[in-house]
Design an enzyme around this catalytic site. Structure first.
Site, mmCIF file in Angstrom:
data_model
loop_
_atom_site.group_PDB
_atom_site.id
_atom_site.type_symbol
_atom_site.label_atom_id
_atom_site.label_comp_id
_atom_site.label_asym_id
_atom_site.label_seq_id
_atom_site.Cartn_x
_atom_site.Cartn_y
_atom_site.Cartn_z
ATOM 1 N N HIS A 157 57.993 41.967 44.294
ATOM 2 C CA HIS A 157 57.341 41.098 45.295
ATOM 3 C C HIS A 157 56.004 41.685 45.743
ATOM 4 O O HIS A 157 55.531 41.390 46.839
ATOM 5 C CB HIS A 157 58.231 40.885 46.520
ATOM 6 N N LYS A 284 28.823 47.099 44.070
ATOM 7 C CA LYS A 284 29.950 46.515 43.342
ATOM 8 C C LYS A 284 30.134 47.072 41.930
ATOM 9 O O LYS A 284 29.182 47.427 41.240
ATOM 10 C CB LYS A 284 29.764 44.988 43.226
#
Ligand code: ARG
Length: 463
Positions: A157, A284
């Site tokens: 999960h 980035k």
């Protein structure tokens, strides 16, 4: 002027739009090598059976070789008015060798021709993909061996579940790729029957030898029913199904790479080789290759869906709809092969942050199961009860914002008096993974053995 190949009963040429929608040369030109190989096998068989003269067959073979080198050299004049690769090759053959060329299409139709060519093409695509997947497995197994003892959190999960080893995680993808290769090989084995000699749909009255052409083209045997042979494309569907499953596997791993490289997680770093920058945000480093692998899965599965829809309403035998089998499949196989290369590159390139992964593995009470197992093994408490007691201890640790191994012994004893100092040994992530020695478990010793076995198997050419 009407079409030279089929225009006998036609007085004038097709409308420009008719020509445009009808032509497949834009994509079926990629079948040229297979088309020429099949034509050579066919001509040789016709001569052997005395259906055409030996010197006609020789001229045909020679002309076809010339065409092969013209196409390879990029000098072949592909013409849209000649519709497809089959008629482009045959028309050029007539230019090169004259009337003998007209004998090649004896006892053959474009329907059995295209089915044969495309089977050969799909077979080659499967073989190439198999090699590429093997390289991907090798890269994974190499890294798995090196990181057999590198601890990371295992998730269910996407919640911290139990510590696992990075090597174990990588080996999971080796297993998936092995099944992908198995599915592709199964598809290959089933497709490997030759349609050549089925004619347009009903077979032929010429005394052809279909075993001979099948053998010459590396097929196991000729197909048994001419209607089936020219009218099914299940061999493409099956290959695309296997390709789609393989793509989904790659996509799941690509998604993990995207998660792992996020600064919020930081488990791995990709180098300049497999990342790109942003034109606006100088800080980035984007995992574009992984994102594109994830995205390309869409067109691969799309090709499968597209062809299933093309086929679903077609009566026997050949329908022109089936010409739509090629573009999607060709695009899907090239997208998948690029994806496998990109994933192999990223697997070799990625550097795990071993310390950070280990720290993360200890967070989120990942060793709670180890504590429960200790209560069972050392105190003889039934697992259900041990689970409950451990839940209480975790709640207690959480209230004091402490990891399990920092919770004072007294606090644990307040919940289960039988707990002793020994318990701390199983609360470390290293101990946790080391203890998972069951078959297929995450223990470093298991992983090292598995990785070695894989490398050996792949070395020997196995799956
Ligand atoms: N270009 C066609 C295809 O790819 C070849 C077969 C055409 N046959 C025909 N009877 N029109 O399916």
């Amino acid at each position: 002027m009407s079409n030279k190949m089929w225009g006998g009963r036609f007085a004038s040429s097709p409308d420009a739009i008719m020509e445009e929608i009808n032509a497949s040369i834009g994509f079926d030109r990629h079948l040229y090598a297979q088309d020429i190989a099949a034509s050579k096998a066919h001509a040789q068989m016709l001569a052997q059976k005395g259906i055409i003269a030996k010197d006609d067959a020789e001229r045909i073979a020679h002309g076809l070789d010339t065409i092969l080198s013209e196409i390879a050299a990029g000098t072949f004049p592909f013409k849209r008015e000649l519709e497809d690769i089959h008629m482009n090759v045959e028309a050029r053959l007539a230019e090169l060798i004259g009337p003998s060329a007209g004998r090649l299409h004896t006892a053959r139709s474009r329907n059995d021709q295209v089915a044969t060519d495309f089977k050969l093409w799909v077979r080659d695509a499967i073989d190439e993909l198999d090699e590429a997947l093997k390289g991907y497995q090798r890269a994974l197994a190499d890294r798995a061996f090196d990181h057999a003892a590198t601890v990371m959190p295992g998730f269910t999960h996407l919640q911290t579940a139990q510590p696992v080893t990075f090597g174990h995680h990588l080996l999971a993808y080796v297993e998936m790729a092995a099944r992908d290769r198995g599915r592709l090989r199964d598809a290959r084995a089933r497709l490997n029957e030759s349609p050549l000699g089925s004619g347009a749909l009903a077979g032929t009255s010429f005394p052809i030898d279909r075993e001979m052409t099948a053998r010459a083209l590396g097929f196991d045997r000729p197909t048994a029913n001419s209607l089936d042979a020219v009218s099914d494309r299940d061999f493409v569907l099956e290959a695309l199904s296997a390709a789609s499953i393989a793509a989904v596997h790659l996509s799941r791993f690509a998604e993990e790479i995207v998660i792992w490289t996020s600064p919020l997680v930081g488990f791995i770093k990709l180098s300049d080789k497999f990342t790109t920058g942003s034109s606006m945000m100088p800080q980035k480093r984007n995992p574009d290759a992984a994102e594109l692998v994830r995205a390309k899965t869409g067109r691969i599965v799309g090709a499968l869906n597209g062809l299933l829809m093309v086929m679903k309403g077609l009566p026997l035998a050949y329908q022109k709809d089936m010409q739509e089998d090629k573009e999607g499949a060709m695009d899907a196989f090239s997208a998948l092969s690029l994806s496998v290369s990109a994933m192999t590159g990223m697997v070799r390139d990625m550097e795990p942050d071993v310390a950070l992964m280990k720290k993360a593995a200890g967070q989120g009470y990942a060793t709670a199961t180890d504590l429960a197992d200790w209560l069972v093994q050392r105190l003889g408490i039934p697992f259900r009860e041990a689970h409950h007691l451990t839940g209480k201890i975790v709640a207690r640790a959480s209230e004091s914002a402490l990891p399990l191994h920092r919770l004072p012994l007294a606090a644990m004893q307040a919940i289960e008096p039988g707990i002793t100092e020994d318990v701390f040994a199983v609360l470390s992530v290293d101990r946790s993974v080391k203890s998972r020695t069951s078959l297929g478990g995450t223990a470093p010793a298991n992983v090292r053995k598995q990785a070695k076995a894989w490398l050996k198997r792949l070395e020997k050419g196995g799956m």
